[in-house]
Design a protein around this motif. Structure first.
Motif, mmCIF file in Angstrom:
data_model
loop_
_atom_site.group_PDB
_atom_site.id
_atom_site.type_symbol
_atom_site.label_atom_id
_atom_site.label_comp_id
_atom_site.label_asym_id
_atom_site.label_seq_id
_atom_site.Cartn_x
_atom_site.Cartn_y
_atom_site.Cartn_z
ATOM 1 N N LYS A 2 101.763 -33.429 -44.970
ATOM 2 C CA LYS A 2 103.018 -32.739 -45.297
ATOM 3 C C LYS A 2 103.927 -33.651 -46.130
ATOM 4 C CE LYS A 2 106.163 -29.446 -45.019
ATOM 5 N NZ LYS A 2 106.848 -29.190 -43.732
ATOM 6 N N GLU A 43 105.318 -32.872 -49.932
ATOM 7 C CA GLU A 43 106.730 -32.910 -50.311
ATOM 8 C C GLU A 43 106.971 -33.915 -51.434
ATOM 9 O OE1 GLU A 43 108.287 -33.784 -46.476
ATOM 10 O OE2 GLU A 43 108.624 -31.664 -45.952
ATOM 11 N N PRO A 67 102.769 -22.132 -48.043
ATOM 12 C CA PRO A 67 102.072 -22.289 -46.758
ATOM 13 C C PRO A 67 100.864 -21.362 -46.651
ATOM 14 C CG PRO A 67 104.022 -20.948 -46.469
ATOM 15 C CD PRO A 67 104.031 -21.392 -47.907
ATOM 16 N N ASP A 86 104.305 -25.970 -36.471
ATOM 17 C CA ASP A 86 104.631 -25.359 -37.762
ATOM 18 C C ASP A 86 103.833 -24.070 -37.942
ATOM 19 O OD1 ASP A 86 105.835 -24.968 -40.200
ATOM 20 O OD2 ASP A 86 104.574 -26.401 -41.276
ATOM 21 N N TYR A 146 99.753 -26.723 -46.408
ATOM 22 C CA TYR A 146 100.485 -26.395 -47.626
ATOM 23 C C TYR A 146 99.692 -26.734 -48.882
ATOM 24 C CZ TYR A 146 104.429 -25.800 -44.525
ATOM 25 O OH TYR A 146 105.246 -25.353 -43.520
#
Length: 499
Positions: free
Chosen positions: A68, A72, A90, A278, A283
């Motif tokens: 993750k 990002e 996602p 989550d 992602y």
């Protein structure tokens, strides 16, 4: 009326000539290529991106906190590059996992630290296990079920001694002496969803039987030599036994000692953590460089690589170098001041290592089915990078003769920068197959395979020192050139042959 008819005819002929000229496949002119080369080598951002992915973030197991964080970070870099709509998309994956702490030691008949790694998604052991190992090599699941209490809480060795070590890399298709289709791994192509899901392997069946029997920890052996440990894993769900992969030489030593009736005792402790806060999401990272042609800008050329890795090493050759390549390729096009006619989209996938899951999820959502027919038609071509490391020597054309003719034309001016040749044969085992399954042309390059299959692919040796960042710069230049050429041609990329 006669002069008007002549004028109309001339306009028609002029339009015909222009249309056919624009349908010719574009080859970069020398001045444009030099601008791109300057961006690739003199203004490179490759070291910063690659270093952040491998040294700062490290291995990026799908759905883990590190994955993750990498998603990002790359989204932020793409946005700062000036791309449009840089975003995380996602898709449902399941539980994330990370290894918090581990011990694997021999404590009798002498002390020796052992080289091994917990498999991905291994549960924690119930504290420290100190015991003599139990060898069940060759036993069937039915025989395992009959062993009763002998396996409860035990340290279980599942395999005989390793004799088939991985000692050879795949052949190099860009070499002049290469025998076509001789790279068995590379030419193994299975389109996702094109056949029934595979049945559980014998190793998976054995693992289930040992979990049911209450084994304390399951130990298997790696086929890597010289301390190279191939480590993967899967989420066995509730009730799965902890599992660990040991270096082949250390595993063989223990099996030999047991065969000699030497009393061996091991100490094992695995502390792992699962993440399911989550909604089971992982992602993909996407962004676009918008096209400039009023007619063609709604069409898309796509470039991509998988961002996830396995959890040992640093995920350097598989696939931080590929991620850096595509991020640099799109930056090269933009910062060189080029204006692609079609939109160029970059995608960084999650879940590739678990079965192309991130790219498959994206393709199913955006390209599959009648409702996505227009989007599928407008996605011109997809260029992926994986299955190797370092420079791009050429491309696998997926048995598509039309694609190879185009690729040969595009590759020619890049030979000055280390490109060699394309091959007609296909390559498998990575994300371009998801696009081929949807009817979109998808391709992957020929790269360097020296020490890739035997040393770094899915191993603890997948570290930054196994490659040169300068080779990533070359790969980014080639990827940028192919993406830009595809974005500039008047005609869509042909859909024929293997696609």
């Amino acid at each position: 009326m006669y002069p008007i008819r002549i004028s109309a005819r001339r306009l028609f002929l002029a339009a015909f000539i222009v249309a056919n000229a624009s349908n010719a496949q574009t080859v970069l002119d020398n001045a444009t290529l030099k601008r791109m080369h300057h961006e690739a080598f003199e203004n490179s951002h490759a070291d910063a991106i690659f270093g952040t992915l491998t040294a700062v973030i490290g291995p990026r197991l799908t759905a883990s906190p590190a994955h993750k964080r990498a998603a990002e970070y790359t989204r932020e870099v793409l946005e700062k590059t000036g791309l449009a709509n840089a975003r995380l998309e996602p898709w449902h994956f399941g539980r994330g996992w990370s290894l918090e702490r581990q011990t694997i030691e021999m404590i009798a008949p002498r002390y020796l630290p052992l080289l091994g790694y917990a498999d991905a998604w291994s549960p924690s052991t119930k504290g420290e296990i100190v015991a003599a190992p139990v060898l069940v090599a060759g036993k069937t699941p039915e025989q395992i079920a009959g062993m009763g209490k002998a396996l409860q809480g035990a340290i279980v060795l599942t395999m005989p001694a390793v004799t088939n070590f991985i000692q050879k890399d795949r052949p190099q298709p860009s070499d002049p002496a290469y025998v076509p289709n001789s790279a068995a791994y590379a030419t193994s192509v299975r389109i996702p969803g094109s056949a029934a899901p595979p049945r559980a392997t014998s190793a998976q069946q054995l693992s289930r039987a040992l979990s049911t029997a209450g084994a304390g920890v399951i130990i298997s052996a790696s086929r890597g030599e010289h301390g190279t440990v191939f480590v993967m894993g899967r989420d066995g769900g509730p009730g799965a036994a902890p599992s660990l992969t040991l270096a082949g030489e250390h595993y063989n030593m223990i099996v030999d000692m047991l065969a000699r009736k030497i009393q061996v005792k091991l100490r094992v402790n695995i502390a792992a953590r699962f993440y399911d806060d989550d909604q089971g999401n992982a992602y993909n990272v996407l962004a676009e460089l918008p096209g400039t042609d009023p007619i063609l800008r709604d069409e898309v050329v796509m470039i991509g690589a998988h961002l996830d890795s396995w959890h040992t090493g640093a995920g350097a050759t598989d696939n931080a170098d590929g991620v850096t390549t595509v991020m640099e390729a799109i930056r090269i096009i933009k910062d060189a001041g080029l204006h692609p006619r079609r939109t160029i989209r970059v995608a960084l996938w999650g879940g590739e290592e678990q079965g192309l899951l991130g790219s498959r999820a994206w393709v199913e959502q955006h390209l599959m089915g009648d409702s996505n027919a227009e989007a599928r038609r407008k996605l011109d071509v997809y260029f992926n990078i994986d299955n190797g490391t370092g420079p791009i020597y050429g491309w696998y054309a997926q048995n598509d003769e039309s694609a190879k003719r185009i690729f040969d034309q595009w590759l020619e001016p890049l030979k000055e920068y280390g490109a060699r040749r394309n091959t007609l044969e296909p390559v498998g085992s990575t994300d371009h197959l998801s696009f081929i399954a949807a009817g979109v042309p998808g391709f992957n390059p020929i790269q360097d395979y020296t020490n890739y299959d035997v040393r770094t692919h899915h191993t603890n040796m997948d570290t930054p020192d196994r490659l040169s960042v300068n080779d990533i710069r070359q790969a980014a230049l080639v990827m940028a050139a192919f993406a830009y050429n595809a974005s500039m041609t008047g005609a869509p990329f042909p859909r024929s042959g293997g696609n």
